[in-house]
Enzyme design. Structure first.
Site, mmCIF file in Angstrom:
data_model
loop_
_atom_site.group_PDB
_atom_site.id
_atom_site.type_symbol
_atom_site.label_atom_id
_atom_site.label_comp_id
_atom_site.label_asym_id
_atom_site.label_seq_id
_atom_site.Cartn_x
_atom_site.Cartn_y
_atom_site.Cartn_z
ATOM 1 N N ARG A 72 -12.522 92.712 -4.423
ATOM 2 C CA ARG A 72 -11.764 92.578 -3.100
ATOM 3 C C ARG A 72 -12.621 92.852 -2.001
ATOM 4 O O ARG A 72 -12.244 92.107 -0.834
ATOM 5 C CB ARG A 72 -10.211 93.209 -3.257
ATOM 6 N N ASN A 105 -1.027 94.425 4.429
ATOM 7 C CA ASN A 105 -2.230 94.014 4.141
ATOM 8 C C ASN A 105 -3.279 95.189 3.883
ATOM 9 O O ASN A 105 -3.263 95.992 4.616
ATOM 10 C CB ASN A 105 -2.771 93.020 5.089
ATOM 11 N N ASP A 107 -6.615 94.373 3.792
ATOM 12 C CA ASP A 107 -7.834 93.894 4.430
ATOM 13 C C ASP A 107 -7.936 94.387 5.979
ATOM 14 O O ASP A 107 -7.016 95.096 6.307
ATOM 15 C CB ASP A 107 -8.005 92.295 4.367
ATOM 16 N N HIS A 122 0.362 99.977 3.323
ATOM 17 C CA HIS A 122 -0.201 99.822 1.789
ATOM 18 C C HIS A 122 -1.500 100.170 1.588
ATOM 19 O O HIS A 122 -2.358 100.016 0.556
ATOM 20 C CB HIS A 122 0.258 98.585 1.190
ATOM 21 N N SER A 193 6.557 87.382 1.678
ATOM 22 C CA SER A 193 7.673 86.933 0.879
ATOM 23 C C SER A 193 9.068 87.599 0.762
ATOM 24 O O SER A 193 9.972 86.963 0.365
ATOM 25 C CB SER A 193 6.922 86.652 -0.689
HETATM 26 P P1 NAD Z 1 3.194 87.645 -0.823
HETATM 27 O O1 NAD Z 1 2.032 87.123 -1.622
HETATM 28 O O2 NAD Z 1 4.356 88.176 -1.869
HETATM 29 O O3 NAD Z 1 3.815 86.520 0.107
HETATM 30 C C1 NAD Z 1 3.020 85.766 0.969
HETATM 31 C C2 NAD Z 1 3.881 85.033 1.782
HETATM 32 O O4 NAD Z 1 2.934 84.482 2.820
HETATM 33 C C3 NAD Z 1 4.629 83.826 1.303
HETATM 34 O O5 NAD Z 1 6.038 84.187 1.799
HETATM 35 C C4 NAD Z 1 3.867 82.622 2.042
HETATM 36 O O6 NAD Z 1 4.912 81.596 2.169
HETATM 37 C C5 NAD Z 1 3.537 83.054 3.093
HETATM 38 N N1 NAD Z 1 2.270 82.317 3.575
HETATM 39 C C6 NAD Z 1 1.350 81.575 2.810
HETATM 40 N N2 NAD Z 1 0.465 80.865 3.756
HETATM 41 C C7 NAD Z 1 0.961 81.388 4.910
HETATM 42 C C8 NAD Z 1 0.057 80.834 6.286
HETATM 43 N N3 NAD Z 1 -0.856 80.182 6.403
HETATM 44 N N4 NAD Z 1 0.877 81.593 7.367
HETATM 45 C C9 NAD Z 1 1.923 82.633 7.175
HETATM 46 N N5 NAD Z 1 2.524 82.763 6.016
HETATM 47 C C10 NAD Z 1 1.931 82.210 4.937
HETATM 48 O O7 NAD Z 1 2.627 88.876 0.162
HETATM 49 P P2 NAD Z 1 3.543 89.901 0.919
HETATM 50 O O8 NAD Z 1 4.947 89.805 1.011
HETATM 51 O O9 NAD Z 1 2.612 90.727 1.767
HETATM 52 O O10 NAD Z 1 3.557 91.057 -0.604
HETATM 53 C C11 NAD Z 1 2.650 91.095 -1.358
HETATM 54 C C12 NAD Z 1 1.815 92.470 -1.262
HETATM 55 O O11 NAD Z 1 0.507 91.939 -1.690
HETATM 56 C C13 NAD Z 1 1.491 93.453 -0.218
HETATM 57 O O12 NAD Z 1 1.856 94.596 -0.645
HETATM 58 C C14 NAD Z 1 -0.107 93.434 0.046
HETATM 59 O O13 NAD Z 1 -0.495 94.835 0.202
HETATM 60 C C15 NAD Z 1 -0.476 92.781 -1.003
HETATM 61 N N6 NAD Z 1 -1.621 91.871 -0.820
HETATM 62 C C16 NAD Z 1 -2.513 92.173 0.340
HETATM 63 C C17 NAD Z 1 -3.444 91.079 0.475
HETATM 64 C C18 NAD Z 1 -4.392 91.401 1.755
HETATM 65 O O14 NAD Z 1 -4.544 92.271 2.099
HETATM 66 N N7 NAD Z 1 -4.777 90.253 2.475
HETATM 67 C C19 NAD Z 1 -3.739 90.084 -0.232
HETATM 68 C C20 NAD Z 1 -2.840 89.853 -1.198
HETATM 69 C C21 NAD Z 1 -1.863 90.746 -1.709
#
Ligand code: NAD
Length: 251
Positions: A72, A105, A107, A122, A193
């Protein structure tokens, strides 16, 4: 909760007395190339989340957990921030401490886009800490990949772990988050989500606070309605990159 494409909504006016709380989720980083959980049906880059993001997974196989977070780290380091991250950095420059940016996030794309005050509820991918609760060492910046061996604390020799809030653990800085929720007049969630608590419950908390006279506008931005959509006043349907740069009108 009215839902319509983001381009059909007027800009969100931010007045001189407003305090804005922005909660970002994995969706804001999706267009930078970092996969969300949702996209992978609950798997995180092919792994069941319990295996790589829970205390039980860590106890069972710490090498696997470090291999996963090392991947990651490498992936996130190769992904650039996007226009949505930059729009929030610009909002911070306009509002100063009247903006509270809270991200789920792990990141560092908000920081790389220029945001200076970001609360990572987180945890942070590029930080490591000692797993021993009695060790006095602090989490520290760590961009290394620990794909082969589990690193050890130089102070107490316990194992070092990623500075991440795993499922079943308490998110960081909940007191500061609660105070900022109580103070905000505009609450915007971007790309989450609405399934991961406690963050998914913030909007319901603010909805209920209305009964006590606390007034705030509750806005969601993302391509589809989240699971907690009913609590929002507005669902602006669209990707973060298309929506964020013109979302705010600071008066
Ligand atoms: P989730 O994966 O459950 O949901 C992602 C959401 O993003 C969905 O509702 C989707 O419709 C939306 N989405 C998709 N493409 C998009 C776009 N272009 N613009 C705006 N929205 C968009 O994510 P969550 O609700 O953040 O919860 C998941 C957990 O996952 C968190 O606790 C987080 O720590 C972790 N996580 C973090 C990362 C990261 O740091 N980038 C990546 C994956 C998971």
């Amino acid at each position: 909760m009215p839902s319509k494409p983001s381009e059909e909504w007027p800009p969100l006016r931010i007045g001189a007395l407003d305090r804005v709380f922005v909660l970002t989720g994995a969706g804001i980083s999706a267009e930078s190339g970092i996969a969300t959980f949702r996209d992978a049906n609950g798997l995180w880059n092919q792994h069941p989340v319990e295996q790589v993001a829970s205390p039980a997974g860590w106890r069972a196989d710490p090498e696997l957990v470090w291999r996963f977070y090392s991947e990651r780290r490498a992936q996130a380091a190769a992904c650039p921030p996007n226009a949505a991250h930059r729009a929030l950095a610009e909002l911070e420059r306009a509002l100063g401490e009247r903006l509270f940016l809270c991200t789920q996030n792990v990141d560092d794309l908000h920081e790389r886009a220029g945001s200076e005050q970001v609360l990572h509820m987180h945890g942070e991918l590029f930080r490591t800490r000692c797993e021993s609760p009695s060790c006095a060492s602090e989490p520290y910046e760590d961009r290394a990949e620990h794909s082969r061996t589990v690193p050890r604390c130089t102070r107490c020799q316990a194992r070092l772990r990623p500075h991440i809030c795993w499922f079943g653990e308490v998110p960081f800085e909940m007191q500061r988050i609660t105070a900022a929720l109580e103070a905000c007049t505009v609450f915007v969630t971007v790309g989450s989500s609405g399934a991961v608590y406690p963050a998914a419950g913030f909007v319901a908390q603010l909805r209920m606070a209305r009964e006590l006279g606390h007034v705030s506008r509750l806005v969601y931005v993302g391509p589809e309605e989240p699971e907690n959509a009913d609590y929002f006043d507005e669902c602006r349907l669209g990707g973060a990159v298309a929506t964020l740069p013109t979302l705010f009108e600071v008066g």
